[in-house]
Design a protein around this motif. Structure first.
Motif, PDB file in Angstrom:
ATOM      1  N   ALA A   1      -3.674  -4.018   5.972  1.00 40.70           N
ATOM      2  CA  ALA A   1      -2.439  -4.238   6.684  1.00 40.70           C
ATOM      3  C   ALA A   1      -2.464  -4.258   8.228  1.00 40.70           C
ATOM      4  CB  ALA A   1      -1.527  -3.168   6.126  1.00 40.70           C
TER       5      ALA A   1
ATOM      6  N   ARG B   1       4.061  -1.425  -0.762  1.00 40.92           N
ATOM      7  CA  ARG B   1       3.082  -2.216   0.079  1.00 40.92           C
ATOM      8  C   ARG B   1       2.001  -2.822  -0.693  1.00 40.92           C
ATOM      9  NH1 ARG B   1       1.108  -0.129   5.839  1.00 40.92           N
ATOM     10  NH2 ARG B   1      -0.807   0.727   4.939  1.00 40.92           N
TER      11      ARG B   1
ATOM     12  N   THR C   1      -0.747   6.719   6.271  1.00 38.70           N
ATOM     13  CA  THR C   1      -0.581   5.347   5.989  1.00 38.70           C
ATOM     14  C   THR C   1       1.000   4.820   5.546  1.00 38.70           C
ATOM     15  OG1 THR C   1      -1.834   3.418   5.052  1.00 38.70           O
ATOM     16  CG2 THR C   1      -1.518   5.418   3.532  1.00 38.70           C
ATOM     17  N   ALA C   2       1.108   3.281   6.213  1.00 39.15           N
ATOM     18  CA  ALA C   2       2.449   2.977   5.617  1.00 39.15           C
ATOM     19  C   ALA C   2       3.689   3.770   6.211  1.00 39.15           C
ATOM     20  CB  ALA C   2       2.722   2.975   4.170  1.00 39.15           C
TER      21      ALA C   2
ATOM     22  N   ARG D   1       7.010   3.631  -0.564  1.00 35.09           N
ATOM     23  CA  ARG D   1       6.619   2.627   0.525  1.00 35.09           C
ATOM     24  C   ARG D   1       5.082   2.180  -0.096  1.00 35.09           C
ATOM     25  NH1 ARG D   1       9.435   2.612   5.732  1.00 35.09           N
ATOM     26  NH2 ARG D   1       7.399   1.982   6.740  1.00 35.09           N
ATOM     27  N   ILE D   2       4.183   2.993  -0.187  1.00 38.33           N
ATOM     28  CA  ILE D   2       3.073   2.792  -0.454  1.00 38.33           C
ATOM     29  C   ILE D   2       2.737   1.868  -1.673  1.00 38.33           C
ATOM     30  CG2 ILE D   2       0.995   3.653  -1.279  1.00 38.33           C
ATOM     31  CD1 ILE D   2       1.194   6.278   0.293  1.00 38.33           C
TER      32      ILE D   2
ATOM     33  N   THR E   1      -4.322   5.342  -2.439  1.00 42.43           N
ATOM     34  CA  THR E   1      -3.443   5.489  -1.349  1.00 42.43           C
ATOM     35  C   THR E   1      -2.683   6.576  -1.197  1.00 42.43           C
ATOM     36  OG1 THR E   1      -3.847   2.781  -1.327  1.00 42.43           O
ATOM     37  CG2 THR E   1      -2.306   3.884   0.224  1.00 42.43           C
TER      38      THR E   1
END
Length: 331
Positions: A55, A218, A19-20, A214-215, A275
């Motif tokens: 997202a 986000r 993810t991301a 980044r997670i 996450t």
RNA sequence: AGGGGAAUAGUUCAAUGGCAGAGCGACGGUCUCCAAAACCGUCAAUGGGGGUUCGAGUCCCUCUUCCCCUG
């Protein structure tokens, strides 16, 4: 003539990754280069009204590339691998029939596997009752006794599934009762399968530290973009907190916040943490999938750059397959 | 400066003077119909120095650090 190495098979490109990692935009850029269509391989983005938390790619971000398997279900509709596979296969066929290439893009490794290697699922729509019964039995008997019971009919499954893992304990016994076959044998058969496609399976890979940052970023952005409002609106529409769709990352935590069970700060902390854990599990999944090719990317790389690199690999492989084919024809 | 309190794993807390544990975390893994789910495993600590004791995280002295109160 069908034979190994993708000869005579139709192309299927997979863009996966944690993810991301930027899968969606890379898939779009690649699709633009080769006139492909995208099928989302995501267990949460199929739900309508769940846009911010998942997202989900926006219309503008699609840049005119056709996307399948987004927004196809209401949050209270049943969805699972079998349904995903059935639809994805239909769309793949449809895309091929138009002479285009399908790109399967998403982070749900289990779903990708079901399509890329064409797992077999029996028809068992009706059988929610058996599963309920077995779940009840598990709770009543306890893990150890249930495990003993499974051992009698399927020693292999009993050995490989931990007694505490209720879901898979129940599923293993359910499978036996339903089909008379052992799930351990079924799984072994499935694992030995080759892909029915000329498969190009890419996994976007990024430095751990960078991805984790980044997670975090986000999640903050999702909250700013109105995650709380989105969850609130779903609850107001009557979608219950215990729906499968509401177990998605970001949804269950914000719902708990809205019910006064935790502060917003706590909820955000937990979303970020879980996450990260999720990304870790995705890595673990792709690592054990031998067909995966890892594409190392850095945040500086643009989606176009990554797409071009991927396309180069596809071209090289594809021409090798072509060569083998003509060679075989010539002999 | 004086008085009081605290110091244990990365972190939050346990442990009659008798084998230092747990939750969270970090790390690794499993997965073929709920998979953004479910589940498993590993790592890691008594602030420094001295003393009492068969035996000290625990009692005593001392140093260091932090917190609270008074000035």
């Amino acid at each position: 003539m069908q034979s190994a190495n993708g000869m005579g098979k139709k192309k299927l490109i997979v863009i996966a990754g944690p993810t991301a990692s930027g899968k969606s935009s890379v898939a779009v850029e690649l699709a633009k280069l080769i006139n492909a269509n995208i099928i989302s391989a995501d267990s949460m983005q199929v739900y309508r009204g769940m846009d911010i938390g998942t997202a989900k790619i926006t219309k503008e971000e699609m840049k005119g590339v056709r996307h399948y398997l987004l927004d196809e279900f209401a949050p209270d509709e049943a969805f699972n691998v079998a349904i995903f596979q059935k639809l994805a296969k239909q769309y793949i066929e449809e895309i091929h029939s138009h002479g285009n290439v399908p790109i399967l893009a998403g982070g749900t490794g289990f779903y990708i596997q079901s399509v890329a290697f064409d797992s077999e699922f029996e028809e068992m729509e009706i059988d929610r009752t058996l599963r309920r019964e077995l779940e009840k039995e598990y709770d009543e008997l306890g893990a150890a006794s249930f495990h003993e019971m499974l051992k009698k009919v399927d020693a292999g499954a009993a050995k490989s599934i931990h007694p505490n893992n209720k879901k898979r304990m129940v599923r293993a016994l359910e499978y036996f009762r339903l089909t008379g076959e052992r799930i351990s044998e079924h799984n072994a058969k499935q694992r030995a399968k080759r892909s029915p496609y000329e498969l190009y399976y890419f996994v976007l890979n990024m430095d751990r530290e960078i991805l984790y940052r980044r997670i975090d970023e986000r999640v903050d952005k999702l909250v700013e973009a109105g995650l709380v409002e989105e969850v609130n609106s779903l609850l107001m529409q009557g979608y219950s907190r215990n729906l499968v769709s509401m177990q998605g990352l970001g949804y269950k935590e914000i719902a708990a916040y809205l019910e006064g069970e935790m502060s917003l700060e706590e909820a955000i902390y937990i979303i970020k943490r879980d996450t990260r854990h999720f990304a870790k599990r995705q890595w673990t999944w792709f690592k054990r999938e031998p067909a995966c090719r890892w594409v190392d990317i850095s945040p500086k790389d643009s989606a176009q750059d990554v797409a071009k690199r991927i396309l180069d690999v596809i071209k090289k492989d594809s021409s090798r397959i072509q060569e083998m084919k003509t060679h075989e024809d010539g002999v």
